[in-house]
Design an enzyme around this catalytic site. Structure first.
Site, PDB file in Angstrom:
ATOM      1  CD  GLN A 287      -2.760  -1.124   2.514  1.00  0.00           C
ATOM      2  OE1 GLN A 287      -2.775  -0.185   3.302  1.00  0.00           O
ATOM      3  NE2 GLN A 287      -3.474  -2.224   2.730  1.00  0.00           N
TER       4      GLN A 287
ATOM      5  CD  GLU B  65     -16.235   4.234  12.402  1.00  0.00           C
ATOM      6  OE1 GLU B  65     -16.287   3.427  13.354  1.00  0.00           O
ATOM      7  OE2 GLU B  65     -15.701   5.371  12.493  1.00  0.00           O
TER       8      GLU B  65
ATOM      9  CE1 TYR C 240      -9.629  -7.409   6.945  1.00  0.00           C
ATOM     10  CE2 TYR C 240      -7.954  -6.614   8.456  1.00  0.00           C
ATOM     11  CZ  TYR C 240      -8.850  -6.387   7.438  1.00  0.00           C
ATOM     12  OH  TYR C 240      -8.974  -5.121   6.909  1.00  0.00           O
TER      13      TYR C 240
ATOM     14  CE1 TYR D 141     -15.746  11.830  14.492  1.00  0.00           C
ATOM     15  CE2 TYR D 141     -13.649  12.718  15.217  1.00  0.00           C
ATOM     16  CZ  TYR D 141     -14.948  12.907  14.794  1.00  0.00           C
ATOM     17  OH  TYR D 141     -15.453  14.179  14.677  1.00  0.00           O
TER      18      TYR D 141
ATOM     19  CG  HIS E 271      -3.980   0.332   7.721  1.00  0.00           C
ATOM     20  ND1 HIS E 271      -4.722  -0.088   8.795  1.00  0.00           N
ATOM     21  CD2 HIS E 271      -4.419  -0.407   6.663  1.00  0.00           C
ATOM     22  CE1 HIS E 271      -5.569  -1.038   8.414  1.00  0.00           C
ATOM     23  NE2 HIS E 271      -5.391  -1.243   7.110  1.00  0.00           N
TER      24      HIS E 271
END
Length: 364
Positions: free
Chosen positions: A79, A235, A256, A245, A141
């Site tokens: 990523q 979300e 997972y 949050y 991430h």
């Protein structure tokens, strides 16, 4: 040119979602995992590829240049790579842009920002202005999306680093946070925790997992973001300065492995989402449509979906989602980004090693 008619796919929702006929036009293809798109005042577009390439395209999709800018310590793996591109608010005079990207090594990395001057041939005067801390291992991430607030400060989204999810509740670092900065990387004096001991001064909000969609609606003075859940628990949030949050204390998702991450879907003192997806759609880019071409879509939020292979249209009333429609699933592609163009069209980036830039126009 590809032509499709939008179909209502949200059975069971309120009946006022009307089909809006559209056609899809491929402007560019053979893009290597395109990640973000922004529009220049002259109508050209800047497009990033995760592999480290920045392209300038004409309004018709023709390539003006394709470069690999010299980004300090660029990390390309999984990523990790080049992410967001955005113009600074004073672009008309400064010609400066901001890029976000993964920086470091597989053993020590995080998200970085650079400021650079856009030239006819590429970029010059590249300056690193921010690096998220602490450095962590792995290539997942990173967050990386950027939006500008009314005061011309920027908000950068950051991920939790995947293996470091508990750090999203640690206010001393940047993992799983949104940070607010000036365009030169300095810290605004009115950030919510700027003078609080034990808090990173850049923090704007905390308790996030991996935020890959954000925009500021100037009309309502509202900041929206969305984030990936694990298995379920994606979300959509309204962001307020200093708020928490919830991740990983409160989540609708499970791990997972199938294990519960937390017994709480809501927790006192933590902000609940205004909308969510379970199972996960893997939300990516996001835009608020204020264009002139699609009357039925005015004021709607469009969310790109990777796992969902579609774009989700969200209809708002009083800052609450009242309807959802699935669009562009006929492409059968992971959608990385969705943007509103200055011409009122929607623009899509498909997420693959042979990705495309697609323009959405009303049907003839």
């Amino acid at each position: 040119m590809l032509r499709f008619s939008a179909l209502l796919l949200c059975w069971g929702l309120l009946p006022t979602v009307l089909a809006q006929p559209y056609q899809l036009q491929v402007l560019a293809d053979k893009l290597h995992y395109p990640w973000a798109l922004t529009f220049l005042p002259d109508g050209d577009m800047l497009l990033t590829e995760r592999s480290g390439t920045l392209k300038r395209l004409s309004p018709e999709g023709d390539e003006r240049f394709s470069i690999e800018p010299d980004l300090p310590d660029l990390l390309k793996a999984s990523q990790a790579g080049l992410q967001e591109v955005t113009l600074t608010p004073d672009f008309a005079t400064s010609q400066r842009i901001i890029l976000s990207y993964a920086c470091g090594t597989l053993q020590a990395n995080n998200t970085c920002l650079v400021s650079a001057e856009l030239t006819d041939a590429g970029l010059s005067d590249i300056k690193k202005i921010f690096q998220a801390q602490p450095l962590k291992a792995g290539a997942a991430h990173f967050g990386g999306r950027i939006t500008w607030l009314a005061d011309h400060s920027l908000v950068l989204t950051l991920g939790d680093g995947f293996d470091y999810r508990e750090q999203a509740q640690n206010p001393a670092n940047h993992l799983g946070k949104l940070v607010r900065l000036h365009a030169d990387g300095s810290v605004p004096a009115d950030n919510p925790y700027v003078a609080k001991e034990g808090y990173a001064p850049e923090l704007y909000s905390l308790g996030h997992r991996n935020v890959q969609g954000i925009f500021y609606d100037a009309a309502s003075q509202t900041l929206y973001s969305h984030e990936h859940g694990p298995r379920g628990g994606d979300e959509l949030n309204i962001i307020r300065a200093g708020a928490n949050y919830g991740w990983p204390v409160a989540t609708e998702g499970i791990d997972y492995t199938g294990a519960r991450i937390s017994p709480f879907s809501h927790y006192d003192g933590m902000q609940p989402p205004v909308w969510g997806w379970s199972p996960s759609i893997a939300p990516a880019g996001m835009t608020l449509y204020r264009g002139s071409l699609f009357r039925a879509w005015q004021g709607n939020i469009f969310v790109a979906a990777l796992a969902g292979k579609s774009v989700r249209r969200l209809v708002l009333e009083n800052q609450q989602v009242v309807q959802e429609q699935t669009l562009f699933s006929e492409l059968q592609q992971r959608i990385r980004d969705v943007r509103t163009g200055p011409d009122g069209a929607l623009y899509l980036l498909t997420d693959s090693q042979d990705g495309q830039l697609i323009k959405v126009l009303p049907a003839d």
